[in-house]
Design a protein around this motif. Sequence first.
Motif, PDB file in Angstrom:
ATOM      1  N   HIS A  27       0.852  -1.195   0.000  1.00 28.99           N
ATOM      2  CA  HIS A  27       0.000   0.000   0.000  1.00 28.99           C
ATOM      3  C   HIS A  27       0.888   1.246   0.000  1.00 28.99           C
ATOM      4  O   HIS A  27       1.955   1.244   0.618  1.00 28.99           O
ATOM      5  CB  HIS A  27      -0.896  -0.007   1.244  1.00 28.99           C
ATOM      6  CG  HIS A  27      -1.984   1.008   1.211  1.00 28.99           C
ATOM      7  ND1 HIS A  27      -1.741   2.352   1.443  1.00 28.99           N
ATOM      8  CD2 HIS A  27      -3.320   0.905   0.961  1.00 28.99           C
ATOM      9  CE1 HIS A  27      -2.876   3.023   1.342  1.00 28.99           C
ATOM     10  NE2 HIS A  27      -3.845   2.171   1.045  1.00 28.99           N
ATOM     11  N   PRO A  28       0.477   2.325  -0.698  1.00 31.60           N
ATOM     12  CA  PRO A  28       1.292   3.554  -0.708  1.00 31.60           C
ATOM     13  C   PRO A  28       1.610   4.094   0.681  1.00 31.60           C
ATOM     14  O   PRO A  28       2.609   4.784   0.860  1.00 31.60           O
ATOM     15  CB  PRO A  28       0.422   4.550  -1.489  1.00 31.60           C
ATOM     16  CG  PRO A  28      -0.444   3.706  -2.354  1.00 31.60           C
ATOM     17  CD  PRO A  28      -0.701   2.441  -1.578  1.00 31.60           C
ATOM     18  N   LEU A  30       0.140  -4.585   3.352  1.00 32.72           N
ATOM     19  CA  LEU A  30       0.297  -5.363   2.114  1.00 32.72           C
ATOM     20  C   LEU A  30      -1.089  -5.819   1.698  1.00 32.72           C
ATOM     21  O   LEU A  30      -1.953  -6.063   2.534  1.00 32.72           O
ATOM     22  CB  LEU A  30       1.155  -6.607   2.344  1.00 32.72           C
ATOM     23  CG  LEU A  30       2.562  -6.457   2.898  1.00 32.72           C
ATOM     24  CD1 LEU A  30       3.170  -7.840   3.105  1.00 32.72           C
ATOM     25  CD2 LEU A  30       3.410  -5.635   1.957  1.00 32.72           C
ATOM     26  N   ILE A  31      -1.290  -5.966   0.394  1.00 35.85           N
ATOM     27  CA  ILE A  31      -2.518  -6.585  -0.098  1.00 35.85           C
ATOM     28  C   ILE A  31      -2.114  -7.729  -1.015  1.00 35.85           C
ATOM     29  O   ILE A  31      -1.238  -7.572  -1.874  1.00 35.85           O
ATOM     30  CB  ILE A  31      -3.423  -5.573  -0.819  1.00 35.85           C
ATOM     31  CG1 ILE A  31      -3.809  -4.447   0.157  1.00 35.85           C
ATOM     32  CG2 ILE A  31      -4.681  -6.253  -1.347  1.00 35.85           C
ATOM     33  CD1 ILE A  31      -4.646  -3.347  -0.438  1.00 35.85           C
ATOM     34  N   SER A  32      -2.726  -8.900  -0.799  1.00 38.15           N
ATOM     35  CA  SER A  32      -2.368 -10.096  -1.565  1.00 38.15           C
ATOM     36  C   SER A  32      -3.609 -10.708  -2.189  1.00 38.15           C
ATOM     37  O   SER A  32      -4.738 -10.452  -1.760  1.00 38.15           O
ATOM     38  CB  SER A  32      -1.690 -11.131  -0.657  1.00 38.15           C
ATOM     39  OG  SER A  32      -2.597 -11.579   0.344  1.00 38.15           O
ATOM     40  N   CYS A  33      -3.394 -11.510  -3.223  1.00 34.04           N
ATOM     41  CA  CYS A  33      -4.498 -12.312  -3.772  1.00 34.04           C
ATOM     42  C   CYS A  33      -3.998 -13.736  -3.976  1.00 34.04           C
ATOM     43  O   CYS A  33      -2.794 -13.961  -4.121  1.00 34.04           O
ATOM     44  CB  CYS A  33      -5.042 -11.717  -5.068  1.00 34.04           C
ATOM     45  SG  CYS A  33      -3.945 -11.790  -6.483  1.00 34.04           S
ATOM     46  N   ASP A  34      -4.939 -14.691  -3.975  1.00 38.72           N
ATOM     47  CA  ASP A  34      -4.482 -16.076  -3.971  1.00 38.72           C
ATOM     48  C   ASP A  34      -5.335 -17.025  -4.810  1.00 38.72           C
ATOM     49  O   ASP A  34      -6.351 -16.653  -5.393  1.00 38.72           O
ATOM     50  CB  ASP A  34      -4.342 -16.581  -2.532  1.00 38.72           C
ATOM     51  CG  ASP A  34      -5.666 -16.706  -1.786  1.00 38.72           C
ATOM     52  OD1 ASP A  34      -6.709 -16.942  -2.430  1.00 38.72           O
ATOM     53  OD2 ASP A  34      -5.665 -16.583  -0.552  1.00 38.72           O
ATOM     54  N   SER A  50      -3.819  -4.717  -8.401  1.00 39.25           N
ATOM     55  CA  SER A  50      -3.099  -3.460  -8.570  1.00 39.25           C
ATOM     56  C   SER A  50      -3.758  -2.410  -7.697  1.00 39.25           C
ATOM     57  O   SER A  50      -4.983  -2.358  -7.573  1.00 39.25           O
ATOM     58  CB  SER A  50      -3.107  -3.026 -10.037  1.00 39.25           C
ATOM     59  OG  SER A  50      -2.300  -1.876 -10.225  1.00 39.25           O
ATOM     60  N   LEU A  51      -2.917  -1.581  -7.100  1.00 41.99           N
ATOM     61  CA  LEU A  51      -3.371  -0.568  -6.166  1.00 41.99           C
ATOM     62  C   LEU A  51      -3.038   0.798  -6.742  1.00 41.99           C
ATOM     63  O   LEU A  51      -1.930   1.004  -7.245  1.00 41.99           O
ATOM     64  CB  LEU A  51      -2.628  -0.783  -4.846  1.00 41.99           C
ATOM     65  CG  LEU A  51      -3.123  -0.208  -3.554  1.00 41.99           C
ATOM     66  CD1 LEU A  51      -4.570  -0.555  -3.286  1.00 41.99           C
ATOM     67  CD2 LEU A  51      -2.245  -0.717  -2.421  1.00 41.99           C
ATOM     68  N   ALA A  52      -3.990   1.725  -6.703  1.00 38.08           N
ATOM     69  CA  ALA A  52      -3.741   3.075  -7.209  1.00 38.08           C
ATOM     70  C   ALA A  52      -2.586   3.708  -6.440  1.00 38.08           C
ATOM     71  O   ALA A  52      -2.433   3.496  -5.240  1.00 38.08           O
ATOM     72  CB  ALA A  52      -4.996   3.925  -7.059  1.00 38.08           C
ATOM     73  N   SER A  53      -1.768   4.484  -7.154  1.00 31.40           N
ATOM     74  CA  SER A  53      -0.591   5.108  -6.541  1.00 31.40           C
ATOM     75  C   SER A  53      -0.960   6.053  -5.404  1.00 31.40           C
ATOM     76  O   SER A  53      -0.160   6.296  -4.511  1.00 31.40           O
ATOM     77  CB  SER A  53       0.201   5.876  -7.600  1.00 31.40           C
ATOM     78  OG  SER A  53      -0.640   6.817  -8.255  1.00 31.40           O
TER      79      SER A  53
END
Length: 312
Positions: A129-130, A135-139, A170-173
């Motif tokens: 995360h900015p 953290l962000i995860s996918c599985d 994807s996370l926005a900047s």
Amino acid sequence: MSVILVTGSYDHEIRFWEAWSGICSRTIPRAAESGQVNRLAISPDKRLLAAAIHKKAYIYDIAAPPSAGPIAIFEGHNGNITAVCFHSEGKWLVTGSEDGTIKIWDLRSNSHLHRNYDNEAPVNDVVVHPNQGELISCDQAGRIKQWDLSENICTHELTPGGDTPMRSISLASDGSCLVAGSVKGKCYVWKINEERSDLPRFQAVTMFQAHNKYLTRLLLSPDVKFLATCSADTTIKIWSISPNYEFKLEKTLQGHQRWVWDCAFSADSAYLVTASSDHTARLWDMSTGETVRQYNGHQKAAVCCALHDGAG
């Protein structure tokens, strides 16, 4: 080096390219024991390259002579590393793996492993995360999780497509939104609200079918005006994003002959680099949708790329 462009391949090689000429300026050859190169990341200060090679993360000095080996090797995963990213200050490296764990490595210490999260299912992607605190995860089990770095716990969990595996996130900047893509080509979008607000942290705003075949990677542009989606259908689709999160197909980038595995935007969001099973990488002009350069040299599928042309 003002522009750093790197590709990795199933031929076990990592190649650095001169972005505009298309010339390969450095090749990190196959090490005797190394495997396929799965993911690449360049540190924010442009000093280091992290390469996820099979079960290990290799750290290279970008300014080192072409023959130089890694300056560090992080060992501890029991399965393919599928995600690698740097924390903003470049002190930590985050990796996610098919072994179901997310690990944080200290780039400054000899002991290296700093933290370990058990995700319980194969991890497909991880982003920082900015705010640098999460953290962000996918599985593979279809879950998206937010991990709190200070408290060492999972604080939020989303399962937008049931048990359909989530392939890429994807996370926005600016931290404003999160996009996730499933293996079935569907994209899910959430607005991210402040933890202190009365609104949910992740507020679902839309979903749409980006591709009818397998989605491999998606990526928001640095200016958060576009989303790029890569697919087994050989294309990259560029979606414009309105202020109220309406996604409209603007362009379909065509030219690759086989699966497109990865992509990376330039810092000004004007160009996109892609890597494909057709052994090549391409540089696309976002305004025209045309290929402006092709990078030839890999002997097998090019499956990952990294680009850093911003301030170091």
